[in-house]
Design a protein around this motif. Structure first.
Motif, short mmCIF file in Angstrom:
data_model
loop_
_atom_site.label_atom_id
_atom_site.label_comp_id
_atom_site.label_asym_id
_atom_site.label_seq_id
_atom_site.Cartn_x
_atom_site.Cartn_y
_atom_site.Cartn_z
N MET B 498 6.61 -13.56 -3.79
CA MET B 498 6.70 -12.09 -3.94
C MET B 498 7.96 -11.62 -3.26
SD MET B 498 2.78 -11.04 -3.20
CE MET B 498 2.99 -9.28 -3.42
N HIS B 499 8.46 -10.49 -3.72
CA HIS B 499 9.73 -10.00 -3.20
C HIS B 499 9.67 -8.48 -3.10
CE1 HIS B 499 14.00 -8.84 -3.47
NE2 HIS B 499 14.21 -9.96 -2.84
N LEU B 500 10.19 -7.95 -2.02
CA LEU B 500 10.07 -6.50 -1.77
C LEU B 500 10.74 -5.69 -2.88
CD1 LEU B 500 10.68 -6.33 2.06
CD2 LEU B 500 8.58 -5.77 0.85
N GLY B 501 11.90 -6.15 -3.33
CA GLY B 501 12.60 -5.41 -4.38
C GLY B 501 11.77 -5.33 -5.65
N PHE B 502 11.21 -6.48 -6.02
CA PHE B 502 10.37 -6.49 -7.21
C PHE B 502 9.12 -5.66 -6.98
CE2 PHE B 502 6.96 -8.26 -9.80
CZ PHE B 502 7.51 -8.03 -11.04
N HIS B 503 8.61 -5.70 -5.76
CA HIS B 503 7.42 -4.93 -5.40
C HIS B 503 7.68 -3.45 -5.65
CE1 HIS B 503 3.57 -5.33 -3.42
NE2 HIS B 503 3.79 -4.17 -2.87
N ILE B 504 8.87 -2.99 -5.25
CA ILE B 504 9.22 -1.58 -5.46
C ILE B 504 9.24 -1.26 -6.95
CG2 ILE B 504 11.06 0.11 -5.19
CD1 ILE B 504 11.80 -1.43 -2.60
N PHE B 505 9.89 -2.13 -7.71
CA PHE B 505 9.96 -1.92 -9.15
C PHE B 505 8.56 -1.89 -9.76
CE2 PHE B 505 9.84 -4.13 -13.27
CZ PHE B 505 10.46 -3.17 -14.04
N ASP B 506 7.76 -2.86 -9.36
CA ASP B 506 6.42 -2.99 -9.93
C ASP B 506 5.56 -1.78 -9.58
OD1 ASP B 506 4.40 -4.52 -11.25
OD2 ASP B 506 3.50 -4.81 -9.28
N MET B 507 5.63 -1.36 -8.30
CA MET B 507 4.83 -0.21 -7.86
C MET B 507 5.35 1.09 -8.47
SD MET B 507 2.35 -0.99 -6.04
CE MET B 507 2.28 -2.17 -7.34
N GLY B 508 6.67 1.16 -8.61
CA GLY B 508 7.25 2.41 -9.06
C GLY B 508 7.13 2.62 -10.55
N PHE B 509 7.15 1.54 -11.33
CA PHE B 509 7.28 1.72 -12.77
C PHE B 509 6.15 1.11 -13.60
CE2 PHE B 509 11.44 2.22 -10.97
CZ PHE B 509 11.80 3.43 -11.51
N GLN B 510 5.35 0.22 -13.03
CA GLN B 510 4.23 -0.26 -13.82
C GLN B 510 2.95 -0.39 -12.99
OE1 GLN B 510 5.74 -4.77 -14.05
NE2 GLN B 510 6.65 -3.48 -15.60
N PRO B 511 2.64 0.65 -12.23
CA PRO B 511 1.42 0.54 -11.42
C PRO B 511 0.20 0.92 -12.23
CG PRO B 511 2.46 2.61 -10.98
CD PRO B 511 3.26 1.96 -12.07
N PRO B 512 -0.97 0.42 -11.85
CA PRO B 512 -2.18 0.81 -12.55
C PRO B 512 -2.55 2.26 -12.21
CG PRO B 512 -2.70 -0.63 -10.71
CD PRO B 512 -1.21 -0.56 -10.80
N ASN B 513 -2.06 2.75 -11.11
CA ASN B 513 -2.45 4.08 -10.63
C ASN B 513 -1.23 4.68 -9.96
OD1 ASN B 513 -3.54 6.29 -9.41
ND2 ASN B 513 -5.28 5.22 -8.53
N SER B 514 -0.43 5.43 -10.74
CA SER B 514 0.91 5.74 -10.26
C SER B 514 0.90 6.65 -9.04
CB SER B 514 1.74 6.35 -11.38
OG SER B 514 1.19 7.61 -11.72
N GLU B 515 -0.04 7.59 -8.99
CA GLU B 515 -0.07 8.50 -7.84
C GLU B 515 -0.41 7.74 -6.56
OE1 GLU B 515 0.92 11.36 -7.30
OE2 GLU B 515 1.30 12.10 -9.32
N ALA B 516 -1.38 6.83 -6.68
CA ALA B 516 -1.80 6.08 -5.50
C ALA B 516 -0.69 5.16 -5.03
CB ALA B 516 -3.07 5.28 -5.80
#
Lengths: 281, 555
Positions: B498-516
């Motif tokens: 896992m990688h923090l940069g990818f984590h940001i991308f994943d959380m920011g643009f393809q999260p299951p629950n964007s507000e959370a």
């Protein structure tokens, strides 16, 4: 280091006497020549820096090269240990013999040559290491690892360079903490630690104050008992004070080469007289 | 600068003043100063937005109960407000949680419809293992269906029982991960032995029946062990699940939550500032040290931190010697000419190639060609089952790809620092009879180390923040197994990470629950920036120490 081996006989045919106009050879001397230069032309690319220079440098004497800037004296000095090899696009014709050995034969070991012909530079250039390591550097790269041998050589070299008393308590501190004059004497100690036959000095005092200069000049007087010294200088008083023979260069040509006393008191060439008396240059 | 011109008899007109300004060159000063100010402002603004959004992420904000105009009662945390704009009325965003009951974690309500805001002291917020947060009122605590505490005593009971229940759940999970994981690995090894024997025997050859028998026996034994562990783990989980808390939502629905599912239970409206701070730091610590939950939108990012650091260090270990050696050849040994000039231009241009192109190259060359080759040669039995080992993305390949990406930076910085080594130092060494190699090793290299480290610092900063090439060479959304752990051979360079940069991308643009996921994006960004700053500070300290040690002659 083993004691210097006796010089081998000069290679090839004995050098011919220079033709008139090829340069001026020194009168015959009782001392055998250590370095012989024969009709040397030297070029940086298309620019010719030395024109047919021929001279003999006696062993265990101090020889000074004087002349205005750009006259080729430093170039000639740097030919003796082939430091000019580091410059791109240089070439030469003619011969240089050091200790009877032609230094331009193809299979010559330049590293071995530079161990025999040490050099002290205009700008003191101690390595960013301790004083001890600076002096021991030449031996370490030659593969000496024995601690006692190194200690011995370091102490002896610092003594001979008149630096021991000032440096003995700070041998393992950085050499960069020394004063300018001390740094230059450290460079001399570093050069003599590998027991060369010849020490080349390229304006060694030009960046030093008068007191430091006086110390280095005293040192030259001491060192010439054991080493052949060639010194390039802009300072004519210095040449007069510490050299036995002086060569005057002008525009890449050797104008006059004689006993220092003769050059300064009774020069044969009017250009030499004009230069040493301060009328030009 | 005093202007004697102004004391002349002519009155100072505006035009002459402008002319003077240009003559003095002040306009250049203003332009360059302005450019710097703009750059500083932009960076400060970016940092401010990140910090402003990241820092409050873990704070327990009050839980508000409110009545809506249609008669419904809402309970949750006010997360945002929006003023009226082009016909849309002013709105308020509430985090109401209870996702499995309401199907919406966050709702926007026109502010005019909301009345009667209040903060009931007994409102409970539960951070759950799954389904997001729960908001409600605690009724009682049950063990095996029997109430053990209700009313005001229930809260104390809940707090008392929750750690034990969590511990049991963790234990059950550990059995699953470690025990069953180990058995799975052994079963895999046993099966592979069989496959390997089959490969040796050839397509039609028969496998040694004795081996077949041993493997079968092993498998049967392992299967039995597996059943036993599974039962054990199941029993533990069941025992843990016996303790339940019964809640009512503000709408009156009853909800039972097993204490194993409760990560944190707290009553924000009844908390003192001290308790709130403790809560804040507990969550911040979980963020840094914990495993992710809820498809990464909750919990921690420890595997991502670890992956980022390991990858950056691996990359530096590869890129430094590689770039330094290349630079030394270019500067010290190569004959300077057209070819070397072309190579230099190519290296500089390499720095401008889009990073995704490097990713594609890494995938094609490292993963498929090199990794596939390694698999063919060293892991034939796994490959025959289409199980790649190195022939798939992994931390090694990602690090090598990034090393390629950053090598121009190191080469350029090293070349410049070699060129800056004073000629005198080099000549001094050569004049003592040192060979060129000895001079480089003893004089030039130590003197250029600070410059080399500058290059490595820049490379690390670039590498740690790079995402695109990693996405196709080994980064994944969730990889609970770290590349370094206690199981043989301890360093698993083939693992995905896992990688923090990818984590940001994943959380920011393809999260299951964007507000959370929003606070997570900012906290992770802040963490990544902090990490890069820390790595850089370390390298800068190292460089300064070396610079003091090796500084060239000051004379």
């Amino acid at each position: 280091m083993p004691a210097p081996v006796p010089l081998p006989a000069p290679l090839g045919a004995p050098l011919a006497t220079p033709k008139p106009g090829e340069g001026v050879s020194a009168p015959a001397d009782a001392v055998p020549p250590k370095i012989r230069v024969h009709s040397l032309d030297f070029f940086y690319g298309a620019k010719q820096a030395l024109h047919s220079v021929t001279l003999d440098i006696p062993a265990k004497r101090a020889t000074a090269f004087i002349g205005p800037s750009g006259c080729g004296k430093s170039t000639l000095l740097r030919c003796f240990n082939r430091m000019n090899d580091l410059v791109d696009g240089v070439r030469h014709t003619g011969r240089i013999l050091v200790g009877g050995q032609d230094i331009h034969v193809p299979n010559l070991d330049v590293i071995e040559l530079r161990k025999r012909v040490g050099m002290v530079f205009q700008k003191s250039n101690p390595f960013p290491k301790s004083i001890y390591e600076n002096v021991a550097y030449g031996l370490r790269i030659a593969g000496v690892t024995h601690k006692a041998a190194l200690d011995n050589v370091v102490e002896k070299s610092l003594h001979r360079a008149a630096l021991w008393d000032e440096a003995k308590d700070r041998l393992h501190e950085s050499a960069l903490g020394l004063s300018g004059g001390q740094q230059q004497r450290l460079c001399i100690a570093r050069a003599i630690a590998v027991e060369p036959d010849v020490i080349l000095m390229d304006e060694p005092c030009s960046a030093l104050d008068p007191i430091a200069t006086a110390k280095v000049e005293d040192l030259i007087h001491e060192l010439k008992k054991e080493f052949t010294i060639v010194i390039v200088t802009h300072n004519m008083q210095q040449a007069a004070r510490c050299s036995d023979r002086t060569a005057f260069f002008y525009l890449g040509k050797l104008v006059e080469y004689a006993e220092t006393r003769t050059i300064f008191m009774n020069p044969a060439n009017p250009q030499t007289e004009a230069y040493v008396s301060g009328r030009f240059g | 600068m005093p202007t004697p011109a102004s004391t002349l008899t002519q009155p100072a007109r505006a035009t002459t003043r402008i002319v003077q300004l240009f003559r003095r060159g002040d306009h250049l000063l203003w332009i360059s100063g302005g450019a710097l100010a703009l750059a500083v402002l932009l960076v400060a603004g970016l940092l401010l937005v990140v910090v402003r959004n990241a820092l409050p992420a873990f704070w327990p904000f009050p839980v508000t109960a409110v009545d809506r105009a249609d008669g419904a009662k809402l309970l949750g945390v006010v997360t945002a407000t929006q003023s009226a704009y082009k016909g849309t009325p002013a709105q308020t965003q509430l985090r109401v949680g209870n996702r499995e009951l309401t199907n919406a974690d966050f709702i926007w309500v026109p502010t005019a419809q909301l009345t009667n805001f209040r903060t009931p002291a007994d409102a409970v917020q539960i951070e759950r293992q799954e389904n997001g947060d729960f908001f409600g009122f605690l009724q009682r605590v049950e063990v095996k269906g029997l109430s053990v505490a209700d009313g005001s005593a229930a809260w104390e009971k809940l707090l008392a029982l929750q750690p034990g229940a969590r511990a049991l759940a963790t234990q059950a999970k550990a059995i699953q991960l470690d025990g069953i994981g180990a058995i799975n690995a052994k079963m895999q090894t046993a099966k592979l032995r069989l496959v390997s024997a089959q490969l040796r025997a050839g397509k039609n050859g028969a496998v040694d029946p004795a081996l077949q028998a041993t493997v079968d026996a092993d498998l049967a034994r392992l299967q039995a062990e597996y059943e036993k562990l599974r039962a054990e783990s199941g029993a533990l989980a069941a025992q843990a699940a016996e303790t339940q808390a019964v809640f009512t939502t503000i709408g009156g629905e009853v909800k039972k939550i097993p204490l194993t599912a409760v990560v944190r239970a707290f009553r924000p409206n009844a908390m003192t500032t001290r308790e709130k701070l403790a809560h804040y730091f507990s969550r911040a610590a979980e963020f840094v040290y914990g495993q992710p939950r809820e498809s990464n939108t909750e919990g921690g990012v420890f595997p991502a931190i670890f992956g980022t650091v390991v990858m950056t260090i691996l990359m530096s270990l590869v890129v430094t010697p590689f770039g330094v050696v290349a630079a030394f050849y270019l500067r010290e040994y190569a004959r300077q000419g057209l070819f070397v000039r072309l190579v230099r231009i190519a290296i500089n241009n390499l720095a401008g190639v889009p990073s995704i192109v490097f990713g594609v190259f890494g995938l094609g060359f490292f993963v498929y060609f090199v990794g596939g080759g390694i698999d063919q040669i060293f892991f034939p039995e796994k490959t025959s089952l289409h199980l790649p080992t190195f022939g798939t993305g992994g931390i090694l390949w990602a690090s090598l790809t990034l090393a390629l990406l950053t090598v121009p930076v190191v080469i350029v910085a090293t070349e410049e620092s070699i060129a800056a080594v004073p000629r005198g130092a080099r000549e001094g060494s050569l004049a003592l009879g040192a060979s060129k190699f000895q001079t480089i090793l003893n004089i030039v290299l130590p003197a250029s180390v600070p410059g080399i480290l500058t290059g490595v610092i820049l490379a690390m900063a670039r590498g740690a923040g790079e995402v695109a090439p990693l996405m196709i060479t080994g980064v994944v959304k969730l990889a609970p197994d770290l590349p370094l752990d206690g199981s043989f051979p301890f360093v698993h360079l083939d693992r995905k990470f896992m990688h923090l940069g990818f984590h940001i991308f994943d959380m920011g643009f393809q999260p299951p629950n964007s507000e959370a996921a929003k606070p997570m994006v900012f906290t992770t960004t802040l963490l990544l920036i902090t990490l890069v700053v820390l790595l850089n500070l370390f390298a800068i300290r190292l460089r300064d120490r070396l610079r003091r040690k090796y500084q060239a002659s000051a004379f």
